[in-house]
Motif scaffolding. Structure first.
Motif, PDB file in Angstrom:
ATOM      1  N   ARG A  29      -4.551   3.457   5.093  1.00  0.00           N
ATOM      2  CA  ARG A  29      -4.911   4.833   4.711  1.00  0.00           C
ATOM      3  C   ARG A  29      -5.151   5.704   5.934  1.00  0.00           C
ATOM      4  O   ARG A  29      -4.798   6.897   5.934  1.00  0.00           O
ATOM      5  N   ALA A  30      -5.714   5.108   6.991  1.00  0.00           N
ATOM      6  CA  ALA A  30      -5.899   5.865   8.232  1.00  0.00           C
ATOM      7  C   ALA A  30      -4.547   6.286   8.793  1.00  0.00           C
ATOM      8  O   ALA A  30      -4.397   7.401   9.318  1.00  0.00           O
ATOM      9  N   LYS A  31      -3.566   5.406   8.679  1.00  0.00           N
ATOM     10  CA  LYS A  31      -2.199   5.722   9.141  1.00  0.00           C
ATOM     11  C   LYS A  31      -1.633   6.894   8.355  1.00  0.00           C
ATOM     12  O   LYS A  31      -1.090   7.850   8.937  1.00  0.00           O
ATOM     13  N   ALA A  32      -1.756   6.855   7.035  1.00  0.00           N
ATOM     14  CA  ALA A  32      -1.225   7.943   6.199  1.00  0.00           C
ATOM     15  C   ALA A  32      -1.922   9.256   6.501  1.00  0.00           C
ATOM     16  O   ALA A  32      -1.275  10.302   6.630  1.00  0.00           O
ATOM     17  N   ASN A  33      -3.241   9.209   6.625  1.00  0.00           N
ATOM     18  CA  ASN A  33      -3.995  10.433   6.894  1.00  0.00           C
ATOM     19  C   ASN A  33      -3.678  11.012   8.267  1.00  0.00           C
ATOM     20  O   ASN A  33      -3.673  12.236   8.444  1.00  0.00           O
ATOM     21  N   SER A  34      -3.388  10.142   9.238  1.00  0.00           N
ATOM     22  CA  SER A  34      -3.032  10.633  10.573  1.00  0.00           C
ATOM     23  C   SER A  34      -1.712  11.383  10.560  1.00  0.00           C
ATOM     24  O   SER A  34      -1.427  12.196  11.441  1.00  0.00           O
ATOM     25  N   GLU A  35      -0.895  11.119   9.534  1.00  0.00           N
ATOM     26  CA  GLU A  35       0.413  11.780   9.398  1.00  0.00           C
ATOM     27  C   GLU A  35       0.398  12.832   8.292  1.00  0.00           C
ATOM     28  O   GLU A  35       1.443  13.348   7.909  1.00  0.00           O
ATOM     29  N   ASN A  36      -0.815  13.122   7.764  1.00  0.00           N
ATOM     30  CA  ASN A  36      -0.981  14.109   6.688  1.00  0.00           C
ATOM     31  C   ASN A  36      -0.114  13.785   5.476  1.00  0.00           C
ATOM     32  O   ASN A  36       0.505  14.657   4.873  1.00  0.00           O
ATOM     33  N   LYS A  37      -0.089  12.486   5.126  1.00  0.00           N
ATOM     34  CA  LYS A  37       0.680  12.029   3.981  1.00  0.00           C
ATOM     35  C   LYS A  37      -0.248  11.412   2.938  1.00  0.00           C
ATOM     36  O   LYS A  37      -1.334  10.935   3.266  1.00  0.00           O
ATOM     37  N   GLN A  38       0.205  11.437   1.697  1.00  0.00           N
ATOM     38  CA  GLN A  38      -0.548  10.788   0.622  1.00  0.00           C
ATOM     39  C   GLN A  38      -0.379   9.274   0.749  1.00  0.00           C
ATOM     40  O   GLN A  38       0.752   8.778   0.758  1.00  0.00           O
ATOM     41  N   PRO A  39      -1.463   8.506   0.884  1.00  0.00           N
ATOM     42  CA  PRO A  39      -1.315   7.059   1.082  1.00  0.00           C
ATOM     43  C   PRO A  39      -0.816   6.354  -0.178  1.00  0.00           C
ATOM     44  O   PRO A  39      -1.287   6.628  -1.276  1.00  0.00           O
ATOM     45  N   LEU A  40       0.150   5.475   0.004  1.00  0.00           N
ATOM     46  CA  LEU A  40       0.660   4.660  -1.092  1.00  0.00           C
ATOM     47  C   LEU A  40       0.928   3.256  -0.559  1.00  0.00           C
ATOM     48  O   LEU A  40       1.590   3.094   0.480  1.00  0.00           O
ATOM     49  N   ILE A  41       0.416   2.254  -1.254  1.00  0.00           N
ATOM     50  CA  ILE A  41       0.647   0.857  -0.900  1.00  0.00           C
ATOM     51  C   ILE A  41       1.354   0.181  -2.067  1.00  0.00           C
ATOM     52  O   ILE A  41       0.905   0.273  -3.214  1.00  0.00           O
ATOM     53  N   VAL A  42       2.463  -0.482  -1.778  1.00  0.00           N
ATOM     54  CA  VAL A  42       3.192  -1.240  -2.791  1.00  0.00           C
ATOM     55  C   VAL A  42       2.824  -2.713  -2.658  1.00  0.00           C
ATOM     56  O   VAL A  42       2.884  -3.283  -1.555  1.00  0.00           O
TER      57      VAL A  42
END
Length: 384
Positions: free
Chosen positions: A103-116
């Motif tokens: 989630r930190a990775k997604a937030n650093s890229e201003n993206k909605q976090p999604l894990i499959v």
């Protein structure tokens, strides 16, 4: 609380491949504390290291450097493809840390976090990890679940095309689904998964809580695949029974955890990391991985011979000393109970899968003794 369906045994002592109950009955243990006591019960090498540490230091805050913790982190990064380690107390906590890092990775890229993740997977019982777990029976009664998870069928190459549509922040998987039936990932499926993840810049998180620390014949299961995960979680066998978990990550993602972003009061404490360090050292210094391969072949061949004699055993599968017997009847629990009567401890992985997790130090003679006891249990179960 009534959170465990317990068998009618009170275990009071363990040594090597055996445990004893409060009545003095000796059992051959092919559960290893569910892949936790990988070196058998109370291994001397680990015990001696712990006794020495008990005289030095039990606990100190992570506000200070902790020598055994630093040594274990250095050892783990040396024998893997990862750069940094976060220590905690369990597999669920390690997976929680991995989810936070994704989630930190997604937030650093201003993206909605999604894990499959994948159906029939198991990643823990905290709210986030039971949501990651692809089993409805684990999730029932705990809604609302945590947002940000999608599921795909395991080992289904066509289903992986969904990853191109969803473009998740990360894909999280076990390379052998343990609780989900002892199902190894197909190498061709992993190859396609890796290709898609690389194309979409999706992180790969491998949950090695059950498969790690030599259980599948290599130190970690990912080393048997053409795969270098971005994040890996481990626990169970790392401490030879002492509670310890760890999340390992490559530097391109681990940098996202800075001071205050995550923590654990007991994580990486001197006793747990001493147990972890001595466990890893014993495996590496005693060529145990070669022994695991030999014992795995011996046990698998004997099980295949047994399977040919019982029409309700469909398949023998797994890797190393994580072995499952797929049945065509839901009698796995019956076989477990009959095994207890024959002073043998084994596990299930669902109603129609028997799971075997002998210590990695199991001897040829102990495997032959297992076969003798196991066949008695199978015969009794067949007649039920």
């Amino acid at each position: 609380m009534n959170t465990y369906g317990r068998f009618p045994i009170t275990v009071t002592k363990g040594k090597g491949s055996y445990v004893w109950d409060d009545k003095g009955t000796k059992y051959l243990d092919f559960t290893s504390g569910i892949a936790t006591c990988n070196l058998g019960h109370v291994p001397e090498f680990v015990k001696n290291a712990l006794v020495n540490q008990l005289d030095q230091l039990w606990h100190v805050s992570n506000l200070y450097h902790i020598e055994p913790q630093q040594k274990l982190a250095k050892q783990l990064t040396k024998v893997t493809s990862f750069d940094q380690v976060f220590f905690c107390n369990s597999g669920a906590e390690a997976n929680e840390a991995a989810i936070k890092l994704v989630r930190a990775k997604a937030n650093s890229e201003n993206k909605q976090p999604l894990i499959v993740t994948f159906k029939k997977s198991f990643h823990g019982r905290t709210l986030a990890t039971l949501t990651a777990t692809g089993q409805e029976k684990i999730q029932t009664g705990f809604s609302p679940l945590v947002e940000g998870f999608h599921y795909l069928p395991f080992n289904d190459e066509d289903a992986l095309e969904k990853l191109n549509e969803w473009q998740p922040t990360a894909v999280m998987l076990e390379l052998v689904q343990g609780e989900g039936g002892v199902v190894p990932a197909h190498k061709t499926w992993i190859k396609k998964l890796v290709e898609i993840c690389k194309k979409n810049n999706s992180l790969i998180v491998v949950d090695e809580v059950q498969t790690g620390i030599g259980r599948t014949g290599t130190l970690f299961a990912y080393q048997q695949y053409d795969l270098e995960p971005d994040i890996m979680t481990i626990a169970k066998g790392l401490g030879s029974g002492f509670p310890i978990g760890a999340m390992l990550a490559k530097e391109h993602v681990s940098y996202l955890f800075g001071p205050g972003s995550h923590g654990s009061t007991f994580g990486g404490n001197p006793l747990a990391t001493t147990a972890g360090l001595s466990t890893i050292q014993y495996i590496l210094n005693n060529e145990l991985l070669t022994t695991i391969s030999d014992r795995s072949k011996q046990l698998t061949l004997l099980l295949q011979k047994i399977a040919s004699q019982y029409d309700f055993i469909e398949e023998v599968r797994g890797k190393g000393l994580l072995i499952g017997l797929k049945l065509n009847r839901e009698i796995a629990s019956t076989v477990v109970l009959e095994s207890i009567k024959n002073e043998l401890l084994i596990l299930t992985a669902g109603p129609d899968v028997i799971r075997l997790l002998p210590p990695l130090t199991v001897s040829e003679e102990e495997i032959l003794l297992f076969v003798e006891k196991f066949e008695k249990a199978l015969k009794a179960a067949k007649e039920c």
